[in-house]
Design a protein around this motif. Sequence first.
Motif, PDB file in Angstrom:
ATOM      1  N   ASP A 195      17.291   0.459   2.221  1.00 37.54           N
ATOM      2  CA  ASP A 195      16.164   1.127   2.884  1.00 37.54           C
ATOM      3  C   ASP A 195      15.281   1.785   1.811  1.00 37.54           C
ATOM      4  OD1 ASP A 195      14.429   2.519   4.444  1.00 37.54           O
ATOM      5  OD2 ASP A 195      15.914   3.910   5.272  1.00 37.54           O
ATOM      6  N   VAL A 196      14.031   1.331   1.727  1.00 46.92           N
ATOM      7  CA  VAL A 196      13.118   1.894   0.726  1.00 46.92           C
ATOM      8  C   VAL A 196      11.947   2.623   1.396  1.00 46.92           C
ATOM      9  CG1 VAL A 196      13.688   0.363  -1.193  1.00 46.92           C
ATOM     10  CG2 VAL A 196      11.997  -0.383   0.489  1.00 46.92           C
ATOM     11  N   SER A 197      12.109   2.956   2.675  1.00 46.05           N
ATOM     12  CA  SER A 197      10.996   3.619   3.345  1.00 46.05           C
ATOM     13  C   SER A 197      10.701   4.951   2.648  1.00 46.05           C
ATOM     14  CB  SER A 197      11.300   3.834   4.832  1.00 46.05           C
ATOM     15  OG  SER A 197      12.590   4.353   4.988  1.00 46.05           O
ATOM     16  N   LYS A 250       9.496   5.281  -0.251  1.00 45.12           N
ATOM     17  CA  LYS A 250       9.714   5.204  -1.716  1.00 45.12           C
ATOM     18  C   LYS A 250       8.540   4.501  -2.419  1.00 45.12           C
ATOM     19  CE  LYS A 250      14.507   5.846  -1.481  1.00 45.12           C
ATOM     20  NZ  LYS A 250      14.792   7.244  -1.673  1.00 45.12           N
ATOM     21  N   HIS A 251       8.470   4.736  -3.734  1.00 45.81           N
ATOM     22  CA  HIS A 251       7.448   4.106  -4.580  1.00 45.81           C
ATOM     23  C   HIS A 251       8.131   3.034  -5.423  1.00 45.81           C
ATOM     24  CE1 HIS A 251       4.100   4.653  -7.880  1.00 45.81           C
ATOM     25  NE2 HIS A 251       4.083   3.469  -7.307  1.00 45.81           N
ATOM     26  N   GLY A 252       7.686   1.793  -5.269  1.00 41.84           N
ATOM     27  CA  GLY A 252       8.302   0.675  -5.978  1.00 41.84           C
ATOM     28  C   GLY A 252       7.365   0.023  -6.974  1.00 41.84           C
ATOM     29  N   SER A 290       5.340  -4.144   0.564  1.00 41.21           N
ATOM     30  CA  SER A 290       4.514  -2.961   0.868  1.00 41.21           C
ATOM     31  C   SER A 290       4.703  -2.504   2.317  1.00 41.21           C
ATOM     32  CB  SER A 290       3.039  -3.245   0.582  1.00 41.21           C
ATOM     33  OG  SER A 290       2.524  -4.116   1.567  1.00 41.21           O
ATOM     34  N   CYS A 314       7.582  -2.248   3.681  1.00 36.62           N
ATOM     35  CA  CYS A 314       8.891  -1.570   3.782  1.00 36.62           C
ATOM     36  C   CYS A 314       8.894  -0.208   3.116  1.00 36.62           C
ATOM     37  CB  CYS A 314       9.993  -2.376   3.107  1.00 36.62           C
ATOM     38  SG  CYS A 314      10.023  -4.111   3.454  1.00 36.62           S
ATOM     39  N   CYS A 315       7.920   0.073   2.247  1.00 30.92           N
ATOM     40  CA  CYS A 315       8.007   1.311   1.461  1.00 30.92           C
ATOM     41  C   CYS A 315       6.666   2.035   1.478  1.00 30.92           C
ATOM     42  CB  CYS A 315       8.453   1.001   0.037  1.00 30.92           C
ATOM     43  SG  CYS A 315       7.314  -0.046  -0.858  1.00 30.92           S
ATOM     44  N   VAL A 366       3.495   0.456  -3.414  1.00 29.08           N
ATOM     45  CA  VAL A 366       3.955  -0.495  -4.433  1.00 29.08           C
ATOM     46  C   VAL A 366       2.898  -0.640  -5.507  1.00 29.08           C
ATOM     47  CG1 VAL A 366       5.033  -2.734  -4.898  1.00 29.08           C
ATOM     48  CG2 VAL A 366       4.851  -1.949  -2.554  1.00 29.08           C
ATOM     49  N   ASP A 397      10.909   4.852  -7.790  1.00 30.97           N
ATOM     50  CA  ASP A 397      12.190   4.977  -7.088  1.00 30.97           C
ATOM     51  C   ASP A 397      13.001   3.690  -7.202  1.00 30.97           C
ATOM     52  OD1 ASP A 397      11.700   7.609  -5.939  1.00 30.97           O
ATOM     53  OD2 ASP A 397      10.152   6.613  -4.756  1.00 30.97           O
TER      54      ASP A 397
END
Length: 261
Positions: free
Chosen positions: A43-45, A47-49, A64, A66-67, A70, A112
């Motif tokens: 779960d990457v909600s 978060k910054h990827g 993009s 999911c989080c 990006v 993250d």
Amino acid sequence: MDHREAGRYWNDNAEGWTQLSRAGHDTFRDWVNTPAFLELLPDVSGKHGLDIGCGEGHNTRILSECCAHVTALDYSEVFIRHARAHEVTEARGISHVHGNALELPFPENTFDFATAFMSLMEFPETEEALAEAYRVIKPGGFLQFSITHPCFNTTTRKNIRDEAGQVTAVQYGDYFAAANGEIETWTFSTATEEVRGDIPLFQVPDFRKTLSEWVNILVSVGFQIQAMREPYPTDAALAAHPSLQAGRIAPFFIHFRAGKP
Ligand SMILES: C[S@@+](CC[C@H](N)C(=O)[O-])C[C@H]1O[C@@H](n2cnc3c(N)ncnc32)[C@H](O)[C@@H]1O
């Protein structure tokens, strides 16, 4: 060959790759690799990827959703131009950076998490790129990446077919053979000459590492392996694209998720 020369090949491939993949011809990506990759993603909600080697941005756009945010980076100016143009017509808040996986233009502990869809095997300096990913991920974060399977996707891979044309076995060889950018010339299997028109075949430099080399580099950089996956076509994928069937006999890809303690 080093990453600079390999990157030039990718920039030359980028125009045709963008056209064909956007027309649905990267069937292994769309039907096998990316769905399995997303299932493996935690779960990457919120978060910054960072997406390393984003290409024309198809997978970044899915990510993009999911989080929270990006940032997407690629060595090829042509790919980044196409990815940015898509963002202009259909904004998702993705930041695009023209840059190099070996010299990520970000301070340490910025992201993250990071992803790299089928990009980290495209140059020989794997250790430098993994160390860079490690540097820019925050402690507690992770890198998830996909590569061609070192064991089952050797240069001599040959499908053995039965009388009906179904692949029943695969022959391999040359697992330990080094490759230093030998050029493989190919295109997506559904991109017939009629479909391609003027689009040239791709020229892709080949670099190889054994499975143990990949694992040992991850460990030496400081990563802790959290999960691995060898995706294969589902029944639905096979019904839509019977040509994916060889991927049920032996995997073409492998996915790793590795954490920064
Ligand atoms: C097989 S394509 C995958 C593209 C995209 N991730 C996808 O799954 O559709 C490999 C990508 O790696 C990029 N690449 C190659 N060398 C790179 C480097 N040194 N730094 C960043 N990206 C690189 C290429 O330009 C290309 O976009």
